[in-house]
Design an enzyme around this catalytic site. Sequence first.
Site, PDB file in Angstrom:
ATOM      1  N   TYR A  55     -15.580   1.603   7.760  1.00 35.75           N
ATOM      2  CA  TYR A  55     -14.112   1.697   7.709  1.00 35.75           C
ATOM      3  C   TYR A  55     -13.502   1.249   9.033  1.00 35.75           C
ATOM      4  CZ  TYR A  55      -9.476   3.781   8.237  1.00 35.75           C
ATOM      5  OH  TYR A  55      -8.144   3.966   8.522  1.00 35.75           O
TER       6      TYR A  55
ATOM      7  N   LYS B  35      -9.712  13.485   1.957  1.00 36.47           N
ATOM      8  CA  LYS B  35      -9.650  13.683   3.403  1.00 36.47           C
ATOM      9  C   LYS B  35      -9.757  15.191   3.687  1.00 36.47           C
ATOM     10  CE  LYS B  35      -8.492   9.272   4.354  1.00 36.47           C
ATOM     11  NZ  LYS B  35      -8.285   8.680   3.031  1.00 36.47           N
TER      12      LYS B  35
ATOM     13  N   ASN C  99      -5.176  11.157  12.848  1.00 41.87           N
ATOM     14  CA  ASN C  99      -5.276  11.645  11.460  1.00 41.87           C
ATOM     15  C   ASN C  99      -3.961  12.238  10.968  1.00 41.87           C
ATOM     16  OD1 ASN C  99      -7.993  11.575  12.656  1.00 41.87           O
ATOM     17  ND2 ASN C  99      -8.618  12.398  10.674  1.00 41.87           N
TER      18      ASN C  99
ATOM     19  N   THR D 272      -5.565   2.259  13.216  1.00 43.06           N
ATOM     20  CA  THR D 272      -6.075   3.621  13.370  1.00 43.06           C
ATOM     21  C   THR D 272      -6.703   3.840  14.748  1.00 43.06           C
ATOM     22  OG1 THR D 272      -7.851   5.084  12.603  1.00 43.06           O
ATOM     23  CG2 THR D 272      -8.155   2.758  12.171  1.00 43.06           C
ATOM     24  N   ASP D 273      -6.703   5.090  15.192  1.00 43.73           N
ATOM     25  CA  ASP D 273      -7.394   5.437  16.449  1.00 43.73           C
ATOM     26  C   ASP D 273      -8.908   5.254  16.322  1.00 43.73           C
ATOM     27  OD1 ASP D 273      -7.988   7.621  14.790  1.00 43.73           O
ATOM     28  OD2 ASP D 273      -7.264   9.150  16.200  1.00 43.73           O
ATOM     29  N   GLU D 274      -9.394   5.092  15.078  1.00 46.06           N
ATOM     30  CA  GLU D 274     -10.845   4.987  14.887  1.00 46.06           C
ATOM     31  C   GLU D 274     -11.404   3.667  15.410  1.00 46.06           C
ATOM     32  OE1 GLU D 274     -12.366   6.630  11.238  1.00 46.06           O
ATOM     33  OE2 GLU D 274     -10.579   7.856  10.964  1.00 46.06           O
TER      34      GLU D 274
ATOM     35  N   THR E 157     -10.455  -5.809   1.285  1.00 39.10           N
ATOM     36  CA  THR E 157      -9.029  -5.441   1.405  1.00 39.10           C
ATOM     37  C   THR E 157      -8.567  -5.395   2.862  1.00 39.10           C
ATOM     38  OG1 THR E 157      -8.807  -4.276  -0.686  1.00 39.10           O
ATOM     39  CG2 THR E 157      -7.396  -3.536   1.101  1.00 39.10           C
TER      40      THR E 157
ATOM     41  N   GLY F  30       0.797  -1.226   0.000  1.00 41.21           N
ATOM     42  CA  GLY F  30       0.000   0.000   0.000  1.00 41.21           C
ATOM     43  C   GLY F  30       0.828   1.273   0.000  1.00 41.21           C
TER      44      GLY F  30
ATOM     45  N   LYS G  47     -11.122  -2.028   9.997  1.00 43.27           N
ATOM     46  CA  LYS G  47      -9.775  -1.937  10.587  1.00 43.27           C
ATOM     47  C   LYS G  47      -9.730  -2.693  11.926  1.00 43.27           C
ATOM     48  CE  LYS G  47      -6.690   0.140   9.216  1.00 43.27           C
ATOM     49  NZ  LYS G  47      -5.615  -0.232   8.230  1.00 43.27           N
TER      50      LYS G  47
HETATM   51  P1  NAD Z   1      -4.373   5.842   1.104  1.00 44.03           P
HETATM   52  O1  NAD Z   1      -5.824   5.648   0.831  1.00 44.03           O
HETATM   53  O2  NAD Z   1      -3.702   7.114   0.721  1.00 44.03           O
HETATM   54  O3  NAD Z   1      -3.539   4.662   0.413  1.00 44.03           O
HETATM   55  C1  NAD Z   1      -3.927   3.318   0.449  1.00 44.03           C
HETATM   56  C2  NAD Z   1      -3.038   2.556  -0.525  1.00 44.03           C
HETATM   57  O4  NAD Z   1      -3.398   1.158  -0.465  1.00 44.03           O
HETATM   58  C3  NAD Z   1      -3.212   2.986  -1.986  1.00 44.03           C
HETATM   59  O5  NAD Z   1      -1.952   3.115  -2.611  1.00 44.03           O
HETATM   60  C4  NAD Z   1      -4.004   1.843  -2.621  1.00 44.03           C
HETATM   61  O6  NAD Z   1      -3.752   1.670  -4.000  1.00 44.03           O
HETATM   62  C5  NAD Z   1      -3.499   0.662  -1.796  1.00 44.03           C
HETATM   63  N1  NAD Z   1      -4.438  -0.474  -1.801  1.00 44.03           N
HETATM   64  C6  NAD Z   1      -5.769  -0.440  -1.561  1.00 44.03           C
HETATM   65  N2  NAD Z   1      -6.285  -1.687  -1.661  1.00 44.03           N
HETATM   66  C7  NAD Z   1      -5.245  -2.515  -1.942  1.00 44.03           C
HETATM   67  C8  NAD Z   1      -5.135  -3.904  -2.149  1.00 44.03           C
HETATM   68  N3  NAD Z   1      -6.212  -4.705  -2.091  1.00 44.03           N
HETATM   69  N4  NAD Z   1      -3.920  -4.417  -2.421  1.00 44.03           N
HETATM   70  C9  NAD Z   1      -2.820  -3.621  -2.501  1.00 44.03           C
HETATM   71  N5  NAD Z   1      -2.865  -2.297  -2.330  1.00 44.03           N
HETATM   72  C10 NAD Z   1      -4.070  -1.744  -2.047  1.00 44.03           C
HETATM   73  O7  NAD Z   1      -4.192   5.531   2.659  1.00 44.03           O
HETATM   74  P2  NAD Z   1      -3.281   6.230   3.770  1.00 44.03           P
HETATM   75  O8  NAD Z   1      -3.976   7.421   4.270  1.00 44.03           O
HETATM   76  O9  NAD Z   1      -1.899   6.306   3.292  1.00 44.03           O
HETATM   77  O10 NAD Z   1      -3.372   5.124   4.921  1.00 44.03           O
HETATM   78  C11 NAD Z   1      -2.426   4.058   4.990  1.00 44.03           C
HETATM   79  C12 NAD Z   1      -2.780   3.168   6.156  1.00 44.03           C
HETATM   80  O11 NAD Z   1      -2.764   3.916   7.359  1.00 44.03           O
HETATM   81  C13 NAD Z   1      -4.161   2.529   6.056  1.00 44.03           C
HETATM   82  O12 NAD Z   1      -4.083   1.212   6.530  1.00 44.03           O
HETATM   83  C14 NAD Z   1      -5.006   3.380   6.982  1.00 44.03           C
HETATM   84  O13 NAD Z   1      -6.084   2.633   7.521  1.00 44.03           O
HETATM   85  C15 NAD Z   1      -3.995   3.748   8.044  1.00 44.03           C
HETATM   86  N6  NAD Z   1      -4.256   5.013   8.734  1.00 44.03           N
HETATM   87  C16 NAD Z   1      -4.396   6.172   8.024  1.00 44.03           C
HETATM   88  C17 NAD Z   1      -4.594   7.367   8.695  1.00 44.03           C
HETATM   89  C18 NAD Z   1      -4.713   8.687   7.958  1.00 44.03           C
HETATM   90  O14 NAD Z   1      -4.910   9.708   8.588  1.00 44.03           O
HETATM   91  N7  NAD Z   1      -4.573   8.734   6.638  1.00 44.03           N
HETATM   92  C19 NAD Z   1      -4.662   7.377  10.095  1.00 44.03           C
HETATM   93  C20 NAD Z   1      -4.521   6.173  10.786  1.00 44.03           C
HETATM   94  C21 NAD Z   1      -4.309   5.000  10.099  1.00 44.03           C
HETATM   95  P1  TYD Z   2     -11.485  12.783   7.477  1.00 46.18           P
HETATM   96  O1  TYD Z   2     -10.340  13.539   6.911  1.00 46.18           O
HETATM   97  O2  TYD Z   2     -12.418  12.085   6.567  1.00 46.18           O
HETATM   98  O3  TYD Z   2     -10.874  11.757   8.538  1.00 46.18           O
HETATM   99  P2  TYD Z   2     -11.648  10.792   9.616  1.00 46.18           P
HETATM  100  O4  TYD Z   2     -11.378   9.414   9.091  1.00 46.18           O
HETATM  101  O5  TYD Z   2     -11.000  11.089  10.915  1.00 46.18           O
HETATM  102  O6  TYD Z   2     -13.076  11.106   9.644  1.00 46.18           O
HETATM  103  O7  TYD Z   2     -12.339  13.791   8.360  1.00 46.18           O
HETATM  104  C1  TYD Z   2     -11.766  14.501   9.438  1.00 46.18           C
HETATM  105  C2  TYD Z   2     -12.874  15.285  10.141  1.00 46.18           C
HETATM  106  O8  TYD Z   2     -13.351  16.302   9.266  1.00 46.18           O
HETATM  107  C3  TYD Z   2     -14.093  14.465  10.499  1.00 46.18           C
HETATM  108  O9  TYD Z   2     -14.657  14.995  11.706  1.00 46.18           O
HETATM  109  C4  TYD Z   2     -15.040  14.692   9.348  1.00 46.18           C
HETATM  110  C5  TYD Z   2     -14.738  16.123   8.965  1.00 46.18           C
HETATM  111  N1  TYD Z   2     -14.889  16.438   7.520  1.00 46.18           N
HETATM  112  C6  TYD Z   2     -15.587  17.577   7.126  1.00 46.18           C
HETATM  113  O10 TYD Z   2     -16.132  18.317   7.969  1.00 46.18           O
HETATM  114  N2  TYD Z   2     -15.669  17.866   5.802  1.00 46.18           N
HETATM  115  C7  TYD Z   2     -15.105  17.078   4.856  1.00 46.18           C
HETATM  116  O11 TYD Z   2     -15.212  17.391   3.638  1.00 46.18           O
HETATM  117  C8  TYD Z   2     -14.387  15.910   5.259  1.00 46.18           C
HETATM  118  C9  TYD Z   2     -13.755  15.007   4.240  1.00 46.18           C
HETATM  119  C10 TYD Z   2     -14.296  15.639   6.615  1.00 46.18           C
END
Ligand code: NAD
Ligand code: TYD
Length: 339
Positions: A152, A191, A181, A128-130, A103, A12, A156
Amino acid sequence: MSRSFRSLLVAGAAGFIGSNFVRLLRRTRPEVEVVVLDKLTYAGNLANLAEFERTPGYRFVHGDICDVALVDQLAADVDAIVNFAAETHVDRSLMDPYAFIETDVRGTAVLCEAARKHRHQVMLLISTDEVYGEVREGRSKETDPFRPRSPYSASKAASEHIAMAYAESFGLPLLVTRSSNNYGPHQYPEKLIPVLITNAIDDRPLPLYNDGSAVRDYLFVEDGCRAIDEILFDAPIGAVYNVGTGAETTGLQVAEAVLDIMGKPRSLIEFVADRPGHDYRYALDISRVTELGWEPQVSFAEGLERTVRWYVEHEGWWRPLKSGEYWDYYRRNYRPLVS
Ligand code: NAD
Ligand code: TYD
């Protein structure tokens, strides 16, 4: 204690956090070979990894973590797996939960099975903290029960349960991070923070669900990746770590800060219909990860400025993403606030 790895499978890593992690790894530990496995979904983007193409010790494989034969073959040749691969956006999980279950849950099981079979040193699951669900007061500790409230976060939580079952049943050498986040360069513009920044660049409304009062702990992605590195190389096997800053910021505060940095009017803020089942607060107790020697270094003010600057200077990265399917999703997701 410090581990060494000859070769890592990073799943990923064409996405947001994974590509930032590979950047950190290549810079600080060039001796570790990196094999990236990514399906290149709408959120995966080879441009995020372009700088590593044809560099020694790096290989990209286009494929699915649910593909048992492919994962088995790749796992045979590495010492550990770090799994970022997931469907990650809460709003999309409300529209298409099955992709998340496939996935995030089944894919994690496939990786765990391969790591067990090939006797890996570590299987690091990026969670994730979620998984704790909405936290009205206090802070979630790693020992708290899971109360996921969206498809989601439920997927997780299920992925963690699968991995923990492998650790209990087969001695899988598991490590888990539960991060708040992340934000920063290379985040897909669905996001909150990249939606706000890219809309503001175009003078489009900045959509906030309901009244914008939901609280998150925003962590600059470079800090988050340093924590992952620390945990992968130094943490005791079996440990789970919350990763965040401990700060609390509302969506409205984020939107106002973005507009202030960009010199745009507050009138661009638009309150829209709420997300179903919206979690109004996450908050983490981060004492365990700080005992490992990690702490966040980038303040929210600095991280947000750097992030705004990156999106302003990299229109060529995000503008092509905001087309076609993106706007279909956007129109489905954002509805007027009816009070
Ligand atoms: P992202 O959505 O930017 O990237 C996800 C990646 O996974 C993409 O490159 C996608 O092509 C790949 N992918 C999806 N399905 C797949 C599959 N079946 N096989 C192979 N690759 C696949 O996500 P991100 O924000 O970089 O998050 C990465 C990880 O961190 C995730 O597991 C997410 O749950 C976790 N996480 C993210 C956040 C955040 O704030 N973004 C916070 C806490 C945890
Ligand atoms: P997001 O970035 O989707 O992350 P999370 O997985 O923590 O929900 O959203 C962050 C916070 O912002 C969440 O409280 C939802 C809010 N939000 C909006 O108010 N407007 C938006 O367009 C999005 C995407 C999120």
